[in-house]
Design a protein around this motif. Structure first.
Motif, short mmCIF file in Angstrom:
data_model
loop_
_atom_site.label_atom_id
_atom_site.label_comp_id
_atom_site.label_asym_id
_atom_site.label_seq_id
_atom_site.Cartn_x
_atom_site.Cartn_y
_atom_site.Cartn_z
N PHE A 1 0.79 -1.23 0.00
CA PHE A 1 0.00 0.00 0.00
C PHE A 1 0.83 1.28 0.00
CE2 PHE A 1 -2.57 -3.31 2.10
CZ PHE A 1 -3.52 -3.47 1.11
N PHE A 2 2.15 1.17 -0.12
CA PHE A 2 2.96 2.39 -0.24
C PHE A 2 2.86 2.89 -1.67
CE2 PHE A 2 6.81 4.66 -1.44
CZ PHE A 2 6.78 5.68 -0.51
N THR A 3 2.53 4.15 -1.84
CA THR A 3 2.47 4.76 -3.16
C THR A 3 2.84 6.23 -3.06
OG1 THR A 3 1.09 5.15 -5.11
CG2 THR A 3 -0.02 5.26 -2.98
N THR A 4 3.37 6.73 -4.13
CA THR A 4 3.67 8.16 -4.20
C THR A 4 2.61 8.87 -5.04
OG1 THR A 4 5.08 7.79 -6.14
CG2 THR A 4 6.16 7.81 -3.98
N GLY B 1 1.84 -3.17 -6.48
CA GLY B 1 2.66 -3.74 -7.56
C GLY B 1 4.02 -4.22 -7.12
N LEU B 2 4.82 -3.35 -6.52
CA LEU B 2 6.16 -3.75 -6.10
C LEU B 2 6.13 -4.69 -4.90
CD1 LEU B 2 8.26 -0.51 -6.64
CD2 LEU B 2 8.41 -2.66 -7.89
N SER B 3 5.13 -4.56 -4.04
CA SER B 3 4.99 -5.47 -2.91
C SER B 3 4.72 -6.89 -3.39
CB SER B 3 3.86 -5.00 -1.99
OG SER B 3 3.64 -5.94 -0.96
N LEU B 4 3.81 -7.03 -4.34
CA LEU B 4 3.52 -8.35 -4.91
C LEU B 4 4.73 -8.90 -5.64
CD1 LEU B 4 -0.10 -7.80 -6.24
CD2 LEU B 4 0.59 -9.30 -4.37
N SER B 5 5.38 -8.07 -6.42
CA SER B 5 6.59 -8.50 -7.14
C SER B 5 7.65 -8.99 -6.17
CB SER B 5 7.15 -7.34 -7.96
OG SER B 5 6.21 -6.92 -8.92
N TYR B 6 7.87 -8.25 -5.11
CA TYR B 6 8.87 -8.62 -4.10
C TYR B 6 8.56 -10.00 -3.52
CZ TYR B 6 11.56 -8.44 0.24
OH TYR B 6 12.42 -8.73 1.26
N ASN B 7 7.30 -10.22 -3.15
CA ASN B 7 6.92 -11.50 -2.54
C ASN B 7 7.05 -12.66 -3.52
OD1 ASN B 7 6.36 -10.45 0.01
ND2 ASN B 7 4.29 -9.90 -0.56
N ILE B 8 6.69 -12.46 -4.76
CA ILE B 8 6.82 -13.53 -5.77
C ILE B 8 8.29 -13.86 -6.02
CG2 ILE B 8 6.49 -14.07 -8.22
CD1 ILE B 8 3.83 -12.40 -7.99
#
Length: 79
Positions: free
Chosen positions: A29-32, A42-49
């Motif tokens: 949920f971090f976004t700028t 997006g990046l949170s899901l990518s990181y976990n995968i």
């Protein structure tokens, strides 16, 4: 035993990620972006995968130049 990795480097020219945001960009949920224009997943899901597959992801940024996203995934193990 030798380990081989697939390496993906993505360069985002003229897209700078502020240094103070680097520590937070993989948090859910971090976004700028303004409210309602992004979920920050997006990046949170990518990181976990990537982590689930034994890989690494990191971001390097240079103020005023751009950012680079580096992804390293295990490819195979040879004995």
């Amino acid at each position: 035993m030798k380990k081989f990795f697939a390496l993906l480097e993505i360069y985002l020219k003229n897209t700078c990620i502020p240094q103070k945001a680097i520590d937070k960009i993989f948090q859910p949920f971090f976004t700028t972006k303004p409210t309602g224009q992004g979920t920050g997943l997006g990046l949170s899901l990518s990181y976990n995968i990537i982590k689930a597959h034994g890989g690494e992801i990191r971001v390097e940024t240079k103020e005023g130049d751009g950012a680079e996203i580096i992804i390293q995934l295990p490819n195979m193990v040879l004995q």
